[in-house]
Design a protein around this motif. Structure first.
Motif, PDB file in Angstrom:
ATOM      1  N   LEU A  17      -9.002-101.240  32.758  1.00 23.24           N
ATOM      2  CA  LEU A  17      -8.624 -99.968  33.387  1.00 23.24           C
ATOM      3  C   LEU A  17      -9.732 -98.914  33.271  1.00 23.24           C
ATOM      4  O   LEU A  17      -9.529 -97.751  33.646  1.00 23.24           O
ATOM      5  CB  LEU A  17      -7.335 -99.433  32.744  1.00 23.24           C
ATOM      6  CG  LEU A  17      -6.098-100.316  32.919  1.00 23.24           C
ATOM      7  CD1 LEU A  17      -4.957 -99.818  32.029  1.00 23.24           C
ATOM      8  CD2 LEU A  17      -5.668-100.365  34.375  1.00 23.24           C
ATOM      9  N   GLY A  18     -10.880 -99.305  32.727  1.00 21.42           N
ATOM     10  CA  GLY A  18     -11.985 -98.354  32.578  1.00 21.42           C
ATOM     11  C   GLY A  18     -11.818 -97.421  31.396  1.00 21.42           C
ATOM     12  O   GLY A  18     -12.421 -96.347  31.343  1.00 21.42           O
ATOM     13  N   ILE A  19     -11.015 -97.815  30.417  1.00 23.17           N
ATOM     14  CA  ILE A  19     -10.729 -96.998  29.239  1.00 23.17           C
ATOM     15  C   ILE A  19     -11.400 -97.641  28.032  1.00 23.17           C
ATOM     16  O   ILE A  19     -11.311 -98.850  27.833  1.00 23.17           O
ATOM     17  CB  ILE A  19      -9.201 -96.878  29.029  1.00 23.17           C
ATOM     18  CG1 ILE A  19      -8.584 -96.139  30.228  1.00 23.17           C
ATOM     19  CG2 ILE A  19      -8.872 -96.185  27.712  1.00 23.17           C
ATOM     20  CD1 ILE A  19      -7.073 -96.206  30.285  1.00 23.17           C
ATOM     21  N   GLY A  20     -12.069 -96.831  27.226  1.00 22.84           N
ATOM     22  CA  GLY A  20     -12.739 -97.318  26.038  1.00 22.84           C
ATOM     23  C   GLY A  20     -11.761 -97.486  24.885  1.00 22.84           C
ATOM     24  O   GLY A  20     -10.692 -96.874  24.858  1.00 22.84           O
ATOM     25  N   SER A  21     -12.159 -98.315  23.917  1.00 16.79           N
ATOM     26  CA  SER A  21     -11.287 -98.572  22.764  1.00 16.79           C
ATOM     27  C   SER A  21     -12.114 -98.913  21.541  1.00 16.79           C
ATOM     28  O   SER A  21     -13.281 -99.292  21.643  1.00 16.79           O
ATOM     29  CB  SER A  21     -10.324 -99.718  23.074  1.00 16.79           C
ATOM     30  OG  SER A  21     -11.036-100.916  23.314  1.00 16.79           O
ATOM     31  N   CYS A  22     -11.476 -98.788  20.378  1.00 16.64           N
ATOM     32  CA  CYS A  22     -12.115 -99.164  19.121  1.00 16.64           C
ATOM     33  C   CYS A  22     -11.033 -99.489  18.098  1.00 16.64           C
ATOM     34  O   CYS A  22     -10.003 -98.813  18.048  1.00 16.64           O
ATOM     35  CB  CYS A  22     -12.991 -98.018  18.601  1.00 16.64           C
ATOM     36  SG  CYS A  22     -14.020 -98.475  17.182  1.00 16.64           S
ATOM     37  N   TRP A  23     -11.266-100.514  17.285  1.00 15.39           N
ATOM     38  CA  TRP A  23     -10.357-100.865  16.194  1.00 15.39           C
ATOM     39  C   TRP A  23     -10.563 -99.844  15.080  1.00 15.39           C
ATOM     40  O   TRP A  23     -11.686 -99.586  14.653  1.00 15.39           O
ATOM     41  CB  TRP A  23     -10.671-102.259  15.680  1.00 15.39           C
ATOM     42  CG  TRP A  23      -9.663-102.779  14.690  1.00 15.39           C
ATOM     43  CD1 TRP A  23      -9.238-102.175  13.540  1.00 15.39           C
ATOM     44  CD2 TRP A  23      -8.947-104.003  14.767  1.00 15.39           C
ATOM     45  NE1 TRP A  23      -8.316-102.955  12.899  1.00 15.39           N
ATOM     46  CE2 TRP A  23      -8.123-104.092  13.625  1.00 15.39           C
ATOM     47  CE3 TRP A  23      -8.950-105.050  15.679  1.00 15.39           C
ATOM     48  CZ2 TRP A  23      -7.289-105.182  13.390  1.00 15.39           C
ATOM     49  CZ3 TRP A  23      -8.115-106.137  15.433  1.00 15.39           C
ATOM     50  CH2 TRP A  23      -7.297-106.200  14.302  1.00 15.39           C
ATOM     51  N   ILE A  24      -9.482 -99.281  14.586  1.00 14.84           N
ATOM     52  CA  ILE A  24      -9.510 -98.298  13.505  1.00 14.84           C
ATOM     53  C   ILE A  24      -8.774 -98.891  12.310  1.00 14.84           C
ATOM     54  O   ILE A  24      -7.589 -99.212  12.403  1.00 14.84           O
ATOM     55  CB  ILE A  24      -8.858 -96.968  13.951  1.00 14.84           C
ATOM     56  CG1 ILE A  24      -9.502 -96.441  15.246  1.00 14.84           C
ATOM     57  CG2 ILE A  24      -8.896 -95.935  12.831  1.00 14.84           C
ATOM     58  CD1 ILE A  24     -10.971 -96.098  15.159  1.00 14.84           C
ATOM     59  N   ASN A  25      -9.465 -99.039  11.179  1.00 13.61           N
ATOM     60  CA  ASN A  25      -8.900 -99.699   9.994  1.00 13.61           C
ATOM     61  C   ASN A  25      -8.312 -98.767   8.936  1.00 13.61           C
ATOM     62  O   ASN A  25      -7.502 -99.197   8.127  1.00 13.61           O
ATOM     63  CB  ASN A  25      -9.994-100.518   9.295  1.00 13.61           C
ATOM     64  CG  ASN A  25     -10.358-101.754  10.064  1.00 13.61           C
ATOM     65  OD1 ASN A  25      -9.505-102.504  10.484  1.00 13.61           O
ATOM     66  ND2 ASN A  25     -11.654-101.962  10.233  1.00 13.61           N
ATOM     67  N   GLN A  26      -8.722 -97.525   8.893  1.00 14.66           N
ATOM     68  CA  GLN A  26      -8.441 -96.663   7.751  1.00 14.66           C
ATOM     69  C   GLN A  26      -6.954 -96.536   7.424  1.00 14.66           C
ATOM     70  O   GLN A  26      -6.571 -96.469   6.260  1.00 14.66           O
ATOM     71  CB  GLN A  26      -9.045 -95.272   7.978  1.00 14.66           C
ATOM     72  CG  GLN A  26     -10.554 -95.268   7.937  1.00 14.66           C
ATOM     73  CD  GLN A  26     -11.207 -95.703   9.247  1.00 14.66           C
ATOM     74  OE1 GLN A  26     -10.579 -96.299  10.117  1.00 14.66           O
ATOM     75  NE2 GLN A  26     -12.482 -95.412   9.400  1.00 14.66           N
ATOM     76  N   LEU A  27      -6.100 -96.494   8.420  1.00 16.55           N
ATOM     77  CA  LEU A  27      -4.678 -96.328   8.161  1.00 16.55           C
ATOM     78  C   LEU A  27      -4.081 -97.579   7.513  1.00 16.55           C
ATOM     79  O   LEU A  27      -3.121 -97.495   6.757  1.00 16.55           O
ATOM     80  CB  LEU A  27      -3.936 -95.982   9.458  1.00 16.55           C
ATOM     81  CG  LEU A  27      -2.520 -95.466   9.322  1.00 16.55           C
ATOM     82  CD1 LEU A  27      -2.420 -94.294   8.347  1.00 16.55           C
ATOM     83  CD2 LEU A  27      -1.977 -95.055  10.675  1.00 16.55           C
ATOM     84  N   GLY A  28      -4.679 -98.738   7.775  1.00 18.86           N
ATOM     85  CA  GLY A  28      -4.203 -99.964   7.146  1.00 18.86           C
ATOM     86  C   GLY A  28      -4.353 -99.933   5.635  1.00 18.86           C
ATOM     87  O   GLY A  28      -3.528-100.491   4.905  1.00 18.86           O
TER      88      GLY A  28
END
Length: 189
Positions: free
Chosen positions: A126-137
């Motif tokens: 969809l042309g949207i960027g993303s990133c895995w975020i670990n800190q909350l885990g």
């Protein structure tokens, strides 16, 4: 090698760590979340939950609570992040999806990883960027963090296995070229 639209989408996806303020439209967010629900899950239990946050003040408070948990850590690097006023664990993305699951099955984290990858690929398409975020885990059981994420809608019995930052990549920050490491595949016939 063979290719198609899905394979090209996989090859094009990169982690985005700088975002514009433009919010992800609700229809696109719902599409991304629906993709998550189509991920495989152990024994088809689907015990996961997806909590999407698009409220800037709630995201800022979540970041502060995570930094509060970091301040209590014995890890010097986390303590430094807690003191850094500019630190933002979700890179100021306008949308953050918390991915949680019942920790009762040993594969709960794997189910969440599959769902996260589906979100990454749907976002890319969809042309949207993303990133895995670990800190909350690693901080979800801190009392201040737990109280806040429960109020946001994360089920109290759930462990957070990861988060997905979503938004439009800052065009001033170039995307890194993917370099595939040699000797990472073995085929046994």
């Amino acid at each position: 090698m063979k290719t198609n639209e899905v394979l090209e989408n996989i090859k094009a996806r990169r982690s985005v760590r700088a975002y514009t303020e433009q919010q992800v439209p609700e229809e696109d967010l719902r599409t991304i979340l629906e993709a998550a629900t189509y991920a495989p899950s152990g024994m088809h239990l689907e015990t996961w939950h997806f909590t999407a946050i698009q409220n800037v003040s709630k995201l800022a408070e979540l970041n502060e609570r995570i930094k509060g948990a970091f301040a209590k850590s014995d890890d010097v690097r986390l303590q430094e992040r807690a003191r850094n006023k500019a630190y933002c664990c979700y890179y100021h993305a306008p949308t953050l999806v918390i991915v949680s699951n019942e920790p009762t099955q040993w594969w709960a984290g794997m189910d969440c990883a599959c769902a996260i990858e589906n979100m990454f690929l749907a976002a890319q398409s969809l042309g949207i960027g993303s990133c895995w975020i670990n800190q909350l885990g690693t901080t979800c059981d801190d009392p201040g963090v737990r109280e806040f994420i429960t109020a946001l809608g994360v089920p109290v019995s759930h462990k957070v296995y990861g988060c997905v930052a979503l938004g439009y990549g800052d065009p001033k920050i170039p995307m890194k070229e993917k370099k595939v490491k040699a000797d990472t595949v073995t085929i046994v016939k």
